[in-house]
Scaffold this motif. Structure first.
Motif, PDB file in Angstrom:
ATOM      1  N   ILE A  28      30.826   9.717  -6.462  1.00 55.13           N
ATOM      2  CA  ILE A  28      31.355   8.610  -5.651  1.00 55.13           C
ATOM      3  C   ILE A  28      30.326   7.510  -5.455  1.00 55.13           C
ATOM      4  O   ILE A  28      30.648   6.332  -5.468  1.00 55.13           O
ATOM      5  CB  ILE A  28      31.861   9.149  -4.291  1.00 55.13           C
ATOM      6  N   THR A  29      29.072   7.884  -5.298  1.00 58.10           N
ATOM      7  CA  THR A  29      28.034   6.870  -5.097  1.00 58.10           C
ATOM      8  C   THR A  29      27.567   6.240  -6.404  1.00 58.10           C
ATOM      9  O   THR A  29      26.751   5.331  -6.399  1.00 58.10           O
ATOM     10  CB  THR A  29      26.805   7.475  -4.373  1.00 58.10           C
ATOM     11  N   GLY A  30      28.084   6.738  -7.508  1.00 59.40           N
ATOM     12  CA  GLY A  30      27.728   6.161  -8.802  1.00 59.40           C
ATOM     13  C   GLY A  30      26.437   6.696  -9.388  1.00 59.40           C
ATOM     14  O   GLY A  30      25.987   6.236 -10.430  1.00 59.40           O
ATOM     15  N   GLN A  31      25.807   7.666  -8.727  1.00 56.40           N
ATOM     16  CA  GLN A  31      24.584   8.265  -9.270  1.00 56.40           C
ATOM     17  C   GLN A  31      24.872   9.018 -10.563  1.00 56.40           C
ATOM     18  O   GLN A  31      23.990   9.162 -11.395  1.00 56.40           O
ATOM     19  CB  GLN A  31      23.934   9.181  -8.227  1.00 56.40           C
ATOM     20  N   LEU A  32      26.085   9.520 -10.693  1.00 58.81           N
ATOM     21  CA  LEU A  32      26.563  10.079 -11.958  1.00 58.81           C
ATOM     22  C   LEU A  32      27.671   9.133 -12.414  1.00 58.81           C
ATOM     23  O   LEU A  32      28.765   9.125 -11.847  1.00 58.81           O
ATOM     24  CB  LEU A  32      27.104  11.503 -11.786  1.00 58.81           C
ATOM     25  N   GLY A  33      27.374   8.317 -13.386  1.00 56.75           N
ATOM     26  CA  GLY A  33      28.307   7.297 -13.821  1.00 56.75           C
ATOM     27  C   GLY A  33      29.427   7.829 -14.692  1.00 56.75           C
ATOM     28  O   GLY A  33      29.378   8.962 -15.192  1.00 56.75           O
ATOM     29  N   GLU A  34      30.415   6.963 -14.868  1.00 58.39           N
ATOM     30  CA  GLU A  34      31.559   7.299 -15.709  1.00 58.39           C
ATOM     31  C   GLU A  34      31.074   7.716 -17.090  1.00 58.39           C
ATOM     32  O   GLU A  34      30.197   7.078 -17.673  1.00 58.39           O
ATOM     33  CB  GLU A  34      32.482   6.090 -15.824  1.00 58.39           C
ATOM     34  N   GLY A  35      31.646   8.792 -17.579  1.00 61.98           N
ATOM     35  CA  GLY A  35      31.320   9.252 -18.917  1.00 61.98           C
ATOM     36  C   GLY A  35      30.114  10.173 -18.999  1.00 61.98           C
ATOM     37  O   GLY A  35      29.800  10.684 -20.073  1.00 61.98           O
ATOM     38  N   THR A  36      29.441  10.391 -17.864  1.00 62.80           N
ATOM     39  CA  THR A  36      28.296  11.301 -17.873  1.00 62.80           C
ATOM     40  C   THR A  36      28.752  12.690 -18.290  1.00 62.80           C
ATOM     41  O   THR A  36      29.702  13.235 -17.729  1.00 62.80           O
ATOM     42  CB  THR A  36      27.644  11.372 -16.469  1.00 62.80           C
ATOM     43  N   HIS A  37      28.088  13.231 -19.260  1.00 60.90           N
ATOM     44  CA  HIS A  37      28.413  14.578 -19.743  1.00 60.90           C
ATOM     45  C   HIS A  37      27.737  15.600 -18.851  1.00 60.90           C
ATOM     46  O   HIS A  37      26.511  15.608 -18.727  1.00 60.90           O
ATOM     47  CB  HIS A  37      27.945  14.728 -21.198  1.00 60.90           C
ATOM     48  N   LEU A  38      28.524  16.446 -18.212  1.00 58.13           N
ATOM     49  CA  LEU A  38      27.977  17.466 -17.320  1.00 58.13           C
ATOM     50  C   LEU A  38      27.596  18.704 -18.117  1.00 58.13           C
ATOM     51  O   LEU A  38      28.153  18.954 -19.190  1.00 58.13           O
ATOM     52  CB  LEU A  38      28.995  17.827 -16.239  1.00 58.13           C
ATOM     53  N   PRO A  39      26.680  19.493 -17.589  1.00 52.79           N
ATOM     54  CA  PRO A  39      26.310  20.735 -18.275  1.00 52.79           C
ATOM     55  C   PRO A  39      27.527  21.659 -18.395  1.00 52.79           C
ATOM     56  O   PRO A  39      28.468  21.552 -17.614  1.00 52.79           O
ATOM     57  CB  PRO A  39      25.257  21.360 -17.357  1.00 52.79           C
ATOM     58  N   GLU A  63      38.208  18.101 -11.014  1.00 50.81           N
ATOM     59  CA  GLU A  63      39.117  17.592 -12.043  1.00 50.81           C
ATOM     60  C   GLU A  63      40.490  17.341 -11.426  1.00 50.81           C
ATOM     61  O   GLU A  63      41.127  16.325 -11.722  1.00 50.81           O
ATOM     62  CB  GLU A  63      39.216  18.585 -13.203  1.00 50.81           C
ATOM     63  N   ASN A  64      40.937  18.215 -10.535  1.00 50.07           N
ATOM     64  CA  ASN A  64      42.216  18.011  -9.851  1.00 50.07           C
ATOM     65  C   ASN A  64      42.195  16.757  -8.975  1.00 50.07           C
ATOM     66  O   ASN A  64      43.222  16.121  -8.762  1.00 50.07           O
ATOM     67  CB  ASN A  64      42.577  19.233  -9.013  1.00 50.07           C
ATOM     68  N   GLU A  65      41.014  16.415  -8.461  1.00 53.91           N
ATOM     69  CA  GLU A  65      40.873  15.193  -7.654  1.00 53.91           C
ATOM     70  C   GLU A  65      40.785  13.946  -8.534  1.00 53.91           C
ATOM     71  O   GLU A  65      40.802  12.828  -8.031  1.00 53.91           O
ATOM     72  CB  GLU A  65      39.609  15.257  -6.788  1.00 53.91           C
ATOM     73  N   GLY A  66      40.628  14.144  -9.822  1.00 55.13           N
ATOM     74  CA  GLY A  66      40.512  13.012 -10.739  1.00 55.13           C
ATOM     75  C   GLY A  66      39.094  12.510 -10.920  1.00 55.13           C
ATOM     76  O   GLY A  66      38.888  11.446 -11.494  1.00 55.13           O
ATOM     77  N   LEU A  67      38.119  13.268 -10.435  1.00 59.91           N
ATOM     78  CA  LEU A  67      36.727  12.827 -10.552  1.00 59.91           C
ATOM     79  C   LEU A  67      36.073  13.314 -11.839  1.00 59.91           C
ATOM     80  O   LEU A  67      35.060  12.759 -12.259  1.00 59.91           O
ATOM     81  CB  LEU A  67      35.917  13.310  -9.347  1.00 59.91           C
ATOM     82  N   LEU A  68      36.609  14.369 -12.442  1.00 60.60           N
ATOM     83  CA  LEU A  68      36.089  14.897 -13.702  1.00 60.60           C
ATOM     84  C   LEU A  68      37.229  14.997 -14.704  1.00 60.60           C
ATOM     85  O   LEU A  68      38.393  15.099 -14.320  1.00 60.60           O
ATOM     86  CB  LEU A  68      35.475  16.297 -13.495  1.00 60.60           C
ATOM     87  N   GLU A  82      37.984   4.191  -9.686  1.00 60.64           N
ATOM     88  CA  GLU A  82      38.236   2.803  -9.299  1.00 60.64           C
ATOM     89  C   GLU A  82      37.536   2.489  -7.979  1.00 60.64           C
ATOM     90  O   GLU A  82      37.312   3.395  -7.163  1.00 60.64           O
ATOM     91  CB  GLU A  82      39.747   2.563  -9.134  1.00 60.64           C
ATOM     92  N   ALA A  83      37.218   1.219  -7.761  1.00 62.95           N
ATOM     93  CA  ALA A  83      36.510   0.805  -6.540  1.00 62.95           C
ATOM     94  C   ALA A  83      37.288   1.208  -5.284  1.00 62.95           C
ATOM     95  O   ALA A  83      36.699   1.688  -4.314  1.00 62.95           O
ATOM     96  CB  ALA A  83      36.260  -0.691  -6.555  1.00 62.95           C
ATOM     97  N   GLY A  84      38.602   1.033  -5.299  1.00 59.84           N
ATOM     98  CA  GLY A  84      39.421   1.404  -4.140  1.00 59.84           C
ATOM     99  C   GLY A  84      39.395   2.903  -3.893  1.00 59.84           C
ATOM    100  O   GLY A  84      39.317   3.359  -2.750  1.00 59.84           O
ATOM    101  N   ASP A  85      39.456   3.666  -4.978  1.00 61.99           N
ATOM    102  CA  ASP A  85      39.380   5.125  -4.850  1.00 61.99           C
ATOM    103  C   ASP A  85      38.014   5.539  -4.335  1.00 61.99           C
ATOM    104  O   ASP A  85      37.898   6.445  -3.513  1.00 61.99           O
ATOM    105  CB  ASP A  85      39.634   5.789  -6.200  1.00 61.99           C
ATOM    106  N   ARG A  86      36.976   4.869  -4.832  1.00 63.43           N
ATOM    107  CA  ARG A  86      35.616   5.179  -4.405  1.00 63.43           C
ATOM    108  C   ARG A  86      35.494   4.989  -2.881  1.00 63.43           C
ATOM    109  O   ARG A  86      34.920   5.804  -2.183  1.00 63.43           O
ATOM    110  CB  ARG A  86      34.635   4.263  -5.139  1.00 63.43           C
ATOM    111  N   GLU A  87      36.068   3.883  -2.374  1.00 62.56           N
ATOM    112  CA  GLU A  87      36.023   3.606  -0.939  1.00 62.56           C
ATOM    113  C   GLU A  87      36.802   4.671  -0.167  1.00 62.56           C
ATOM    114  O   GLU A  87      36.349   5.143   0.875  1.00 62.56           O
ATOM    115  CB  GLU A  87      36.589   2.204  -0.672  1.00 62.56           C
ATOM    116  N   ASN A  88      37.975   5.059  -0.689  1.00 61.91           N
ATOM    117  CA  ASN A  88      38.774   6.097  -0.014  1.00 61.91           C
ATOM    118  C   ASN A  88      38.035   7.433   0.020  1.00 61.91           C
ATOM    119  O   ASN A  88      38.037   8.113   1.043  1.00 61.91           O
ATOM    120  CB  ASN A  88      40.120   6.280  -0.720  1.00 61.91           C
TER     121      ASN A  88
END
Length: 130
Positions: A28-39, A63-68, A82-88
């Motif tokens: 959410i804070t963007g420290q792990l950006g979109e497309g970051t491949h997780l272990p 993944e169910n929350e749509g974050l992964l 999305e920015a709106g989702d990030r704020e929510n």
């Protein structure tokens, strides 16, 4: 990839919840950006010294929350937020943490006025220290 997750083994909070909350915050804070491949689940579980089942549950919940998002055969990646989702997500996480703190205070007998004083003190301590 080293993901900065801190496990508190003395916490009453379940392990999967600690990992999930911290991973959610990093996304959410963007420290792990979109497309970051997780272990991989196995690799991440090994680095956290926990079970594969715990990490699998974290990945599935996020993944169910749509974050992964998981691509068969390639791995798990951070999804677009999305920015709106990030704020929510941010406000929901803060609201839930405050409600848990108030419940803890109420459970030990703090009044509403005492909780308000403690809340203001915490705000001042945390925001003035930066």
């Amino acid at each position: 990839m080293n993901i900065p997750i801190q496990i508190n083994e003395n916490s009453a909070e379940p392990l999967y919840h600690q990992i999930e909350n911290q991973l959610r915050s990093l996304i959410i804070t963007g420290q792990l950006g979109e497309g970051t491949h997780l272990p991989s689940i196995r690799e991440f579980a090994g680095s956290l010294n926990c079970s594969v089942i715990t990490v699998r549950r974290v990945y599935q919940d996020l993944e169910n929350e749509g974050l992964l998002r998981t691509k068969q055969g390639t791995g798990t990646f951070v999804a677009e937020v999305e920015a709106g989702d990030r704020e929510n997500y941010k406000l929901t996480a803060a609201r839930e943490a405050l409600q848990a703190a108030v419940q803890s205070g109420k459970a030990v007998g703090c009044s509403q006025e005492e909780m308000a004083i403690l809340f203001r003190e915490a705000l001042q301590t945390i925001f003035d220290s930066k």
